[in-house]
Design an enzyme around this catalytic site. Structure first.
Site, PDB file in Angstrom:
ATOM      1  N   ASN A 129     -15.837 -70.176  -4.427  1.00  0.00           N
ATOM      2  CA  ASN A 129     -14.595 -69.498  -4.784  1.00  0.00           C
ATOM      3  C   ASN A 129     -13.895 -69.038  -3.504  1.00  0.00           C
ATOM      4  OD1 ASN A 129     -12.728 -67.352  -5.496  1.00  0.00           O
ATOM      5  ND2 ASN A 129     -13.629 -67.401  -7.530  1.00  0.00           N
TER       6      ASN A 129
ATOM      7  N   HIS B  65     -10.981 -64.937  -1.807  1.00  0.00           N
ATOM      8  CA  HIS B  65     -10.972 -63.883  -0.796  1.00  0.00           C
ATOM      9  C   HIS B  65     -10.342 -64.339   0.518  1.00  0.00           C
ATOM     10  CE1 HIS B  65     -12.929 -60.900  -3.195  1.00  0.00           C
ATOM     11  NE2 HIS B  65     -13.903 -61.730  -3.501  1.00  0.00           N
TER      12      HIS B  65
ATOM     13  N   HIS C 136      -8.732 -68.579  -8.591  1.00  0.00           N
ATOM     14  CA  HIS C 136      -8.228 -67.815  -9.731  1.00  0.00           C
ATOM     15  C   HIS C 136      -6.747 -67.544  -9.524  1.00  0.00           C
ATOM     16  CE1 HIS C 136      -8.879 -64.000 -12.452  1.00  0.00           C
ATOM     17  NE2 HIS C 136      -7.828 -64.720 -12.825  1.00  0.00           N
TER      18      HIS C 136
ATOM     19  N   ARG D 295      -4.170 -65.518 -10.668  1.00  0.00           N
ATOM     20  CA  ARG D 295      -3.934 -64.310 -11.455  1.00  0.00           C
ATOM     21  C   ARG D 295      -2.452 -64.146 -11.773  1.00  0.00           C
ATOM     22  NH1 ARG D 295      -8.483 -60.354 -11.118  1.00  0.00           N
ATOM     23  NH2 ARG D 295      -6.990 -58.970 -12.125  1.00  0.00           N
TER      24      ARG D 295
ATOM     25  N   ARG E 133      -2.169 -61.743  -6.741  1.00  0.00           N
ATOM     26  CA  ARG E 133      -2.656 -60.865  -5.673  1.00  0.00           C
ATOM     27  C   ARG E 133      -3.344 -61.633  -4.550  1.00  0.00           C
ATOM     28  NH1 ARG E 133      -7.273 -57.253  -8.506  1.00  0.00           N
ATOM     29  NH2 ARG E 133      -5.510 -56.857  -9.906  1.00  0.00           N
TER      30      ARG E 133
ATOM     31  N   GLU F 235      -9.619 -70.668 -12.529  1.00  0.00           N
ATOM     32  CA  GLU F 235      -9.803 -69.521 -13.403  1.00  0.00           C
ATOM     33  C   GLU F 235      -8.444 -68.969 -13.824  1.00  0.00           C
ATOM     34  OE1 GLU F 235     -14.069 -67.902 -11.641  1.00  0.00           O
ATOM     35  OE2 GLU F 235     -12.209 -66.907 -11.013  1.00  0.00           O
TER      36      GLU F 235
ATOM     37  N   THR G 157     -12.804 -59.495 -11.528  1.00  0.00           N
ATOM     38  CA  THR G 157     -13.114 -59.612 -12.955  1.00  0.00           C
ATOM     39  C   THR G 157     -14.360 -58.803 -13.296  1.00  0.00           C
ATOM     40  OG1 THR G 157     -12.180 -61.835 -12.922  1.00  0.00           O
ATOM     41  CG2 THR G 157     -13.494 -61.231 -14.831  1.00  0.00           C
TER      42      THR G 157
ATOM     43  N   GLU H 177     -19.648 -70.163 -18.579  1.00  0.00           N
ATOM     44  CA  GLU H 177     -20.103 -69.561 -17.326  1.00  0.00           C
ATOM     45  C   GLU H 177     -20.596 -68.156 -17.638  1.00  0.00           C
ATOM     46  OE1 GLU H 177     -18.527 -68.137 -12.918  1.00  0.00           O
ATOM     47  OE2 GLU H 177     -17.432 -69.718 -13.987  1.00  0.00           O
TER      48      GLU H 177
END
Length: 237
Positions: A7, A10, A43, A45, A49, A70, A101, A151
Protein backbone atom coordinates in the site's frame (compact mmCIF):
# COMPACT_ATOMS: atom_id res chain seq x y z
CA UNK A 1 3.25 -18.35 0.44
CA UNK A 2 0.84 -15.38 0.35
CA UNK A 3 1.31 -12.68 -2.24
CA UNK A 4 2.38 -9.25 -0.98
CA UNK A 5 0.32 -6.18 -1.74
CA UNK A 6 2.18 -2.95 -0.97
CA UNK A 7 0.00 0.00 0.00
CA UNK A 8 1.58 3.27 -1.17
CA UNK A 9 -0.87 5.71 0.44
CA UNK A 10 1.69 7.00 2.94
CA UNK A 11 4.03 8.10 0.16
CA UNK A 12 1.22 10.34 -1.06
CA UNK A 13 0.59 11.50 2.53
CA UNK A 14 4.14 12.91 2.69
CA UNK A 15 3.66 14.66 -0.66
CA UNK A 16 0.33 16.19 0.31
CA UNK A 17 1.79 17.52 3.56
CA UNK A 18 3.58 20.15 1.47
CA UNK A 19 1.13 20.17 -1.47
CA UNK A 20 4.05 19.58 -3.82
CA UNK A 21 5.01 16.95 -6.39
CA UNK A 22 7.31 14.74 -4.33
CA UNK A 23 7.62 12.01 -3.27
CA UNK A 24 5.68 10.61 -6.22
CA UNK A 25 3.53 7.54 -5.41
CA UNK A 26 3.80 6.52 -9.07
CA UNK A 27 7.55 6.18 -8.64
CA UNK A 28 6.96 4.37 -5.34
CA UNK A 29 4.69 1.87 -7.08
CA UNK A 30 7.41 1.14 -9.63
CA UNK A 31 10.05 0.67 -6.92
CA UNK A 32 7.75 -1.60 -4.92
CA UNK A 33 7.20 -3.70 -8.03
CA UNK A 34 10.96 -3.89 -8.62
CA UNK A 35 11.35 -5.04 -5.01
CA UNK A 36 8.99 -7.95 -5.61
CA UNK A 37 5.51 -6.62 -4.78
CA UNK A 38 2.78 -8.80 -6.25
CA UNK A 39 0.17 -6.08 -5.98
CA UNK A 40 -0.02 -2.30 -5.60
CA UNK A 41 -2.76 -1.14 -3.25
CA UNK A 42 -3.98 2.45 -3.02
CA UNK A 43 -6.99 4.11 -1.42
CA UNK A 44 -8.80 6.88 -3.28
CA UNK A 45 -10.55 8.59 -0.39
CA UNK A 46 -13.42 10.99 -0.89
CA UNK A 47 -11.42 13.79 0.79
CA UNK A 48 -8.30 13.04 -1.34
CA UNK A 49 -6.08 13.34 1.72
CA UNK A 50 -3.32 11.30 0.06
CA UNK A 51 -3.83 9.46 -3.25
CA UNK A 52 -5.07 11.73 -6.07
CA UNK A 53 -6.96 10.82 -9.23
CA UNK A 54 -3.81 11.37 -11.30
CA UNK A 55 -1.88 8.81 -9.20
CA UNK A 56 -4.48 6.14 -9.79
CA UNK A 57 -4.70 6.72 -13.54
CA UNK A 58 -0.94 6.63 -14.12
CA UNK A 59 -0.39 3.60 -11.87
CA UNK A 60 -3.15 1.73 -13.68
CA UNK A 61 -1.43 2.47 -17.00
CA UNK A 62 2.09 1.59 -15.87
CA UNK A 63 1.91 -1.15 -13.21
CA UNK A 64 2.77 -4.65 -14.40
CA UNK A 65 1.29 -6.28 -11.31
CA UNK A 66 -2.23 -6.38 -9.89
CA UNK A 67 -3.70 -2.99 -8.93
CA UNK A 68 -6.03 -3.09 -5.91
CA UNK A 69 -8.06 0.09 -5.36
CA UNK A 70 -9.64 0.71 -1.97
CA UNK A 71 -12.87 2.70 -2.07
CA UNK A 72 -15.91 3.68 -0.09
CA UNK A 73 -19.32 3.03 -1.66
CA UNK A 74 -19.67 6.70 -2.70
CA UNK A 75 -20.89 7.58 -6.18
CA UNK A 76 -17.93 9.80 -7.13
CA UNK A 77 -15.22 7.22 -6.47
CA UNK A 78 -17.26 4.30 -7.81
CA UNK A 79 -17.60 6.17 -11.09
CA UNK A 80 -13.83 6.70 -11.27
CA UNK A 81 -13.18 3.03 -10.52
CA UNK A 82 -15.49 1.93 -13.32
CA UNK A 83 -13.65 4.25 -15.72
CA UNK A 84 -10.09 3.31 -14.69
CA UNK A 85 -10.85 -0.42 -14.20
CA UNK A 86 -8.29 -1.60 -11.63
CA UNK A 87 -7.85 -5.35 -11.36
CA UNK A 88 -9.65 -5.34 -8.02
CA UNK A 89 -11.63 -2.95 -5.85
CA UNK A 90 -11.72 -3.46 -2.10
CA UNK A 91 -14.75 -1.79 -0.56
CA UNK A 92 -13.93 -0.23 2.82
CA UNK A 93 -15.72 1.97 5.35
CA UNK A 94 -14.61 5.57 5.45
CA UNK A 95 -14.96 8.39 8.00
CA UNK A 96 -13.52 11.87 7.58
CA UNK A 97 -12.34 12.08 11.19
CA UNK A 98 -10.33 8.83 11.19
CA UNK A 99 -6.56 8.76 10.72
CA UNK A 100 -6.80 5.49 8.82
CA UNK A 101 -9.50 2.87 8.26
CA UNK A 102 -10.62 1.80 11.73
CA UNK A 103 -12.58 -1.38 11.07
CA UNK A 104 -14.46 -3.48 8.58
CA UNK A 105 -17.63 -2.77 6.66
CA UNK A 106 -20.91 -3.46 8.42
CA UNK A 107 -22.71 -5.48 5.76
CA UNK A 108 -25.67 -6.18 8.02
CA UNK A 109 -26.44 -2.48 8.29
CA UNK A 110 -26.15 -1.51 4.63
CA UNK A 111 -26.48 -4.65 2.45
CA UNK A 112 -28.41 -3.00 -0.40
CA UNK A 113 -25.85 -0.24 -0.86
CA UNK A 114 -22.92 -2.65 -0.84
CA UNK A 115 -24.66 -5.10 -3.17
CA UNK A 116 -25.37 -2.31 -5.67
CA UNK A 117 -21.70 -1.26 -5.59
CA UNK A 118 -20.51 -4.85 -6.05
CA UNK A 119 -22.78 -5.42 -9.05
CA UNK A 120 -21.76 -2.12 -10.63
CA UNK A 121 -18.06 -2.90 -10.30
CA UNK A 122 -18.43 -6.47 -11.51
CA UNK A 123 -20.42 -5.27 -14.53
CA UNK A 124 -17.34 -3.16 -15.35
CA UNK A 125 -15.16 -6.30 -15.22
CA UNK A 126 -13.62 -5.59 -11.80
CA UNK A 127 -13.16 -8.21 -9.08
CA UNK A 128 -14.55 -7.09 -5.72
CA UNK A 129 -13.16 -7.73 -2.25
CA UNK A 130 -14.78 -6.60 1.01
CA UNK A 131 -12.77 -5.39 4.01
CA UNK A 132 -14.38 -7.13 6.98
CA UNK A 133 -13.88 -7.89 10.64
CA UNK A 134 -13.59 -11.63 11.40
CA UNK A 135 -17.27 -11.99 12.31
CA UNK A 136 -19.14 -15.05 10.94
CA UNK A 137 -22.35 -13.15 10.10
CA UNK A 138 -20.42 -10.53 8.15
CA UNK A 139 -18.52 -13.18 6.19
CA UNK A 140 -21.68 -15.07 5.31
CA UNK A 141 -23.25 -11.83 4.07
CA UNK A 142 -20.20 -11.20 1.85
CA UNK A 143 -20.99 -14.43 0.02
CA UNK A 144 -24.68 -13.57 -0.26
CA UNK A 145 -23.88 -10.14 -1.71
CA UNK A 146 -21.69 -11.62 -4.44
CA UNK A 147 -18.16 -10.60 -3.44
CA UNK A 148 -15.27 -12.64 -4.84
CA UNK A 149 -12.86 -12.09 -1.93
CA UNK A 150 -12.68 -10.95 1.68
CA UNK A 151 -9.80 -9.02 3.21
CA UNK A 152 -9.80 -9.71 6.93
CA UNK A 153 -9.22 -6.66 9.11
CA UNK A 154 -6.21 -7.50 11.28
CA UNK A 155 -6.17 -4.23 13.23
CA UNK A 156 -7.34 -5.71 16.53
CA UNK A 157 -4.72 -8.46 16.25
CA UNK A 158 -2.04 -5.80 15.73
CA UNK A 159 -3.07 -3.93 18.88
CA UNK A 160 -2.97 -6.93 21.22
CA UNK A 161 -0.20 -8.89 22.92
CA UNK A 162 0.18 -12.19 24.74
CA UNK A 163 -2.91 -14.32 25.32
CA UNK A 164 -5.16 -11.66 23.82
CA UNK A 165 -3.20 -11.80 20.58
CA UNK A 166 -3.34 -15.60 20.53
CA UNK A 167 -7.12 -15.32 20.82
CA UNK A 168 -7.18 -12.90 17.88
CA UNK A 169 -5.06 -15.28 15.79
CA UNK A 170 -7.51 -18.09 16.51
CA UNK A 171 -10.43 -15.85 15.58
CA UNK A 172 -8.77 -14.85 12.31
CA UNK A 173 -7.86 -18.46 11.53
CA UNK A 174 -11.46 -19.58 12.00
CA UNK A 175 -12.66 -16.68 9.87
CA UNK A 176 -10.17 -17.65 7.18
CA UNK A 177 -11.51 -21.19 7.18
CA UNK A 178 -15.07 -19.90 6.83
CA UNK A 179 -14.09 -17.62 3.94
CA UNK A 180 -12.47 -20.49 2.07
CA UNK A 181 -15.42 -22.81 2.73
CA UNK A 182 -17.67 -20.13 1.23
CA UNK A 183 -15.57 -20.27 -1.93
CA UNK A 184 -14.10 -16.78 -1.50
CA UNK A 185 -10.48 -15.69 -1.80
CA UNK A 186 -8.79 -14.99 1.55
CA UNK A 187 -6.78 -11.79 2.05
CA UNK A 188 -5.74 -9.85 5.15
CA UNK A 189 -4.39 -6.47 6.10
CA UNK A 190 -4.17 -3.51 8.50
CA UNK A 191 -1.53 -2.97 11.15
CA UNK A 192 0.73 -5.75 9.86
CA UNK A 193 4.45 -5.22 10.48
CA UNK A 194 7.76 -7.03 10.19
CA UNK A 195 7.36 -8.17 13.79
CA UNK A 196 3.79 -9.51 13.69
CA UNK A 197 3.11 -10.68 10.14
CA UNK A 198 4.18 -14.33 10.42
CA UNK A 199 1.11 -15.72 12.27
CA UNK A 200 -1.19 -14.08 9.72
CA UNK A 201 0.90 -15.31 6.78
CA UNK A 202 0.63 -18.81 8.24
CA UNK A 203 -3.19 -18.91 8.19
CA UNK A 204 -4.11 -21.76 5.81
CA UNK A 205 -4.95 -20.70 2.23
CA UNK A 206 -3.99 -17.06 2.85
CA UNK A 207 -3.78 -15.59 -0.64
CA UNK A 208 -2.54 -12.04 -0.11
CA UNK A 209 -1.38 -9.67 2.60
CA UNK A 210 -1.76 -5.92 2.13
CA UNK A 211 0.84 -3.93 4.06
CA UNK A 212 1.56 -0.23 3.87
CA UNK A 213 2.76 1.79 6.85
CA UNK A 214 5.40 -0.62 8.11
CA UNK A 215 7.00 -1.05 4.68
CA UNK A 216 6.97 2.68 3.90
CA UNK A 217 8.41 3.46 7.35
CA UNK A 218 11.26 0.98 6.82
CA UNK A 219 11.88 2.36 3.35
CA UNK A 220 13.01 5.68 4.87
CA UNK A 221 15.97 3.80 6.34
CA UNK A 222 16.78 1.18 3.70
CA UNK A 223 14.97 2.25 0.51
CA UNK A 224 11.65 1.00 -0.80
CA UNK A 225 12.95 -1.84 -2.95
CA UNK A 226 14.88 -3.30 -0.03
CA UNK A 227 11.97 -2.80 2.38
CA UNK A 228 9.69 -4.77 0.05
CA UNK A 229 12.33 -7.50 -0.43
CA UNK A 230 12.72 -7.79 3.36
CA UNK A 231 8.98 -8.29 3.83
CA UNK A 232 8.79 -10.83 0.99
CA UNK A 233 11.66 -12.83 2.49
CA UNK A 234 10.09 -12.70 5.93
CA UNK A 235 6.76 -14.00 4.66
CA UNK A 236 8.52 -16.72 2.66
CA UNK A 237 10.48 -17.81 5.74
Amino acid sequence: MPNLGVNIDHVATVRQARQTNEPDPVWAAALAEMGGADCITLHLREDRRHIQDRDLRIIRETAKVKVNLELATAEEVLKIACEVKPDQVTLVPEKREEVTTEGGLDLLRQPEKVKAAIERLQDAGIAVSLFLDPEPAQLLMAKKLGATAVELHTGQFALTRGDAQLAEIEKLTQAGQQICELGLELLAGHGLTYSNVLPIAAIPKMSELNIGHSIIARSIMVGLQQAVRDMKQLIAG
